[in-house]
Write an enzyme that holds these catalytic residues in place. Structure first.
Site, PDB file in Angstrom:
ATOM      1  CD  GLU A  58      -2.753   1.250   2.454  1.00 10.70           C
ATOM      2  OE1 GLU A  58      -2.743   0.323   3.292  1.00 10.70           O
ATOM      3  OE2 GLU A  58      -3.494   2.247   2.520  1.00 10.70           O
ATOM      4  NE  ARG A 284       3.650  -7.748  10.396  1.00  6.55           N
ATOM      5  CZ  ARG A 284       3.056  -7.008   9.477  1.00  6.55           C
ATOM      6  NH1 ARG A 284       2.034  -7.485   8.792  1.00  6.55           N
ATOM      7  NH2 ARG A 284       3.464  -5.799   9.229  1.00  6.55           N
ATOM      8  CE  LYS A 294       2.997   0.106   4.802  1.00  2.00           C
ATOM      9  NZ  LYS A 294       2.507  -0.076   3.450  1.00  2.00           N
TER      10      LYS A 294
HETATM   11  P1  ATP Z   1       2.682  -2.207   7.816  1.00  2.66           P
HETATM   12  O1  ATP Z   1       2.143  -2.848   9.051  1.00  2.66           O
HETATM   13  O2  ATP Z   1       4.094  -1.820   7.913  1.00  2.66           O
HETATM   14  O3  ATP Z   1       1.815  -1.091   7.307  1.00  2.66           O
HETATM   15  P2  ATP Z   1       1.455  -3.747   5.824  1.00  2.66           P
HETATM   16  O4  ATP Z   1       1.279  -5.195   5.799  1.00  2.66           O
HETATM   17  O5  ATP Z   1       0.225  -2.989   6.106  1.00  2.66           O
HETATM   18  O6  ATP Z   1       2.648  -3.371   6.752  1.00  2.66           O
HETATM   19  P3  ATP Z   1       1.659  -3.496   3.029  1.00  2.66           P
HETATM   20  O7  ATP Z   1       2.115  -2.354   2.228  1.00  2.66           O
HETATM   21  O8  ATP Z   1       0.237  -3.885   2.947  1.00  2.66           O
HETATM   22  O9  ATP Z   1       2.073  -3.183   4.500  1.00  2.66           O
HETATM   23  O10 ATP Z   1       2.584  -4.753   2.769  1.00  2.66           O
HETATM   24  C1  ATP Z   1       2.863  -5.271   1.492  1.00  2.66           C
HETATM   25  C2  ATP Z   1       3.223  -6.723   1.623  1.00  2.66           C
HETATM   26  O11 ATP Z   1       4.329  -6.890   2.498  1.00  2.66           O
HETATM   27  C3  ATP Z   1       2.078  -7.514   2.212  1.00  2.66           C
HETATM   28  O12 ATP Z   1       1.914  -8.689   1.425  1.00  2.66           O
HETATM   29  C4  ATP Z   1       2.520  -7.839   3.601  1.00  2.66           C
HETATM   30  O13 ATP Z   1       2.009  -9.068   4.018  1.00  2.66           O
HETATM   31  C5  ATP Z   1       4.044  -7.868   3.479  1.00  2.66           C
HETATM   32  N1  ATP Z   1       4.651  -7.496   4.750  1.00  2.66           N
HETATM   33  C6  ATP Z   1       4.435  -6.370   5.454  1.00  2.66           C
HETATM   34  N2  ATP Z   1       5.120  -6.391   6.621  1.00  2.66           N
HETATM   35  C7  ATP Z   1       5.805  -7.560   6.644  1.00  2.66           C
HETATM   36  C8  ATP Z   1       6.693  -8.177   7.577  1.00  2.66           C
HETATM   37  N3  ATP Z   1       7.026  -7.588   8.722  1.00  2.66           N
HETATM   38  N4  ATP Z   1       7.197  -9.388   7.276  1.00  2.66           N
HETATM   39  C9  ATP Z   1       6.895  -9.989   6.114  1.00  2.66           C
HETATM   40  N5  ATP Z   1       6.065  -9.462   5.194  1.00  2.66           N
HETATM   41  C10 ATP Z   1       5.517  -8.269   5.443  1.00  2.66           C
HETATM   42 MG    MG Z   2      -1.344  -3.995   4.541  1.00  2.00          MG
END
Ligand code: ATP
Ligand code: MG
Length: 583
Positions: A58, A284, A294
């Site tokens: 995102e 994760r 984020k």
């Molecule tokens: P955040 O909590 O930092 O906002 P998010 O999952 O909301 O993380 P996205 O931009 O939606 O952020 O993430 C893109 C991809 O990266 C998703 O498929 C998510 O599952 C993966 N991802 C995000 N954080 C991690 C992590 N700590 N370890 C492994 N994969 C991750």
């Molecule tokens: Mg997300």
């Protein structure tokens, strides 16, 4: 409705597996994680001839170390099997998203070494198709427009232990729902006045199935579609169908989406797209002493606690790049962390070791003094500069040598001198001798102090017979220290970084502000050997005995350096010492 999807269809299905697939299937099975095993089974059984994955960030912030894991997994499995990977911006939430983030994400993925090869998409590319799918669900009688307020919807939803109850608007006719949905789209309602919901089961034990929202009204400009839409699809709906449109074979996501999988499958069951992706969850990656959310990283930036998303202390890709971590070290680190279903909190030391391992091989050696103390060689001629030959890498002769100016006045490290030294201190002490690396052996004759009693200069004498590389250079003394020549040295501001947090898992702290390390940045006025003035911008170097450093790419002043990592893990060293003392 799924016919004209704006994604490439330019690969041919063969019945015989490609060479890359054959190679993948023949590779060591022990080194395969559970996802690669599933992929291998699917290729072997012929369920898929080619693997398609996506990395779906995102664009509401910069990518962090957790994302590196997801990028390496999604792009990695298709690199290994000759498949393809989309970089898809999951941009269903305008307001929080921006094109600055879009550009930063593209830069970061490319820098990590991956190529989406023209497969750059946005969930918003499918807004028309998603809207058509929503209409279809309404027509099928499995979606309805609700006019309860957000708060009412929440209270109707029930709890984990109590079933929810149906909205009074749940049984609106298809005709009325179609009319309301069209008017939602036309902008006749305010934000929150209406919402399109799936009609599933208000008493499902899985809260995600209690008539989840599909579309909400947001009168907000979108960074990619501008003002075309005032209704936006919800993540689960958009995500599932985007995966189907792009014919993603394995939709890899983190464990928190496990509970969403039944909804994912519900959408696929209802709409029966031509292609049915399979969602697989993995855990994760969390890095100790760092946060990987984020929202919280954004707070650090917004509140001015760090310099920006690319502050070298940030666990963002941009921060780690600026800090000087090589992309290969990040890839190596996530490979070591592995793909599993178990929650992980990985020591910062593991990441730092990956960085050290690569820089140890690659980084040329240089001399720099971080906390300078002046040495005057009283028996060395004035106005004389000798050039000393210095190896650029002790283990890689192909790196060649350089010349280091040596003169009567030198800088050495304050820590390399002790006035009252313990017996085993092999660096400089009054009356003691030490070798200057690539130089001569010197002896400390006199200690000069200021009025406050601080040591400000050492008067030493050098032994002209001991020049490094000369016939008598093998006269032995116990210690060797680094130095730079005063007149020829260049001044630099060197930033020494430490962990941003004082606890191993700041992600779980109630308020992360309370566990911030106040000393995460220390700046010192250092003296560098002159060759460092010509350092290529992104070239990391080892300052001998001190660690790995690089010029800071974001500073206008050329003489700002970042410490990438120390030579050894000082924590591990302390532990080792403690263990030795016990022996
Ligand atoms: P955040 O909590 O930092 O906002 P998010 O999952 O909301 O993380 P996205 O931009 O939606 O952020 O993430 C893109 C991809 O990266 C998703 O498929 C998510 O599952 C993966 N991802 C995000 N954080 C991690 C992590 N700590 N370890 C492994 N994969 C991750
Ligand atoms: Mg997300």
């Amino acid at each position: 409705m799924y016919a004209n999807c704006p994604v490439d269809k330019h690969f041919a299905y063969n019945s015989a597996p490609s060479k890359t697939v054959r190679q993948f299937l023949m590779s060591e099975t022990e080194s395969r994680d559970f996802i690669r095993q599933i992929i291998s089974d699917d290729l072997e059984s012929g369920k898929h001839q080619q693997i398609t994955t996506r990395f779906p960030p995102e664009p509401n912030g910069y990518l962090h170390i957790g994302h590196v894991m997801s990028i390496c997994l999604n792009f990695g499995v298709t690199e290994e099997t000759g498949g393809r990977t989309y970089l898809r911006f999951d941009d269903t939430n305008p307001g929080k998203e921006s094109s600055e983030y879009v550009e930063a994400i593209k830069r970061d993925v490319r820098w990590l070494g991956f190529d989406w090869g023209g497969r750059l998409t946005h969930a918003s590319d499918y807004f028309n198709k998603l809207y058509d799918a929503a209409i279809k669900l309404v027509e099928m009688g499995v979606a309805y427009v609700d006019s309860l307020s957000a708060e009412e919807i929440r209270s109707y939803r029930g709890t984990l232990t109590e079933p929810g109850k149906n909205s009074p608007h749940r049984d609106r006719s298809v005709k009325e729902n179609l009319d309301l949905l069209a008017r939602m789209r036309a902008g006749e309602f305010d934000d929150g006045e209406m919402v399109l919901r799936a009609k599933i089961d208000m008493s499902s034990p899985n809260m995600n199935l209690r008539d989840p929202a599909l579309y909400r009204i947001r009168h907000v400009e979108h960074q990619h579609t501008g003002n075309t839409w005032c209704i936006y699809p919800m993540y689960d709906f958009a995500h599932t169908l985007s995966d189907a449109f792009e014919e993603i074979t394995h939709s890899l996501c983190t464990l928190e989406f496990e509970d969403h999988r039944p909804l994912y499958n519900w959408f696929l069951d209802q709409l029966e797209p031509r292609h049915r992706p399979r969602q697989i969850e993995f855990s994760r990656l969390n890095l100790a002493y760092a946060i990987t959310s984020k929202r919280k990283l954004n707070a650090l930036v917004e509140e001015g606690i760090v310099e920006g998303w690319d502050d070298p202390r940030m666990p963002t890709i941009a921060g780690m790049r600026r800090r000087g971590y090589p992309a290969a070290a990040l890839r190596d680190f996530v490979h070591r962390a592995g793909v599993t279903k178990k929650d992980k909190l990985i020591e910062m030391g593991v990441l730092e070791n990956s960085v050290r391992e690569i820089l140890g091989e690659e980084a040329p050696r240089r001399m720099a003094v971080l906390k300078p103390l002046k040495v005057v060689l009283t028996n060395y001629p004035e106005n004389t500069v000798e050039m000393m030959e210095a190896m650029n890498h002790p283990a890689r002769p192909e790196f060649g040598t350089r010349e280091l100016p040596f003169s009567r006045e030198l800088w050495i490290e304050q820590d390399d001198f002790m006035e009252e030294a313990p017996r085993k201190f092999f660096r400089l002490k009054p009356g003691g001798e030490v070798r200057l690396r690539f130089g001569y052996i010197i002896r400390c004759d006199e200690v000069i102090k200021n009025d406050a009693g601080e040591v400000i200069e050492l008067r030493c004498s050098y032994d002209p017979e001991t020049r490094s590389g000369s016939a008598n250079s093998d006269r032995k003394v116990k210690g060797t220290i680094h130095w730079v020549s005063c007149a020829e040295s260049i001044d630099a501001s060197v930033r020494l970084y430490d962990r941003l947090f004082t606890v191993a898992n700041p992600n779980t702290a109630e308020d992360f502000h309370a566990v911030m390390n106040a000393d995460s940045l220390q700046t010192v006025a250092a003296k560098l050997e002159p060759s460092l003035a010509a350092l290529e911008n992104d070239e990391p170097v080892q300052f001998e005995r001190l660690g790995y450093f690089c010029a800071d790419s974001e500073s206008e002043d050329e003489s700002v350096f970042n410490r990438i990592v120390t030579l050894r893990d000082s924590w591990a060293k302390l532990e080792k010492q403690a263990m030795q003392e016990q022996e």
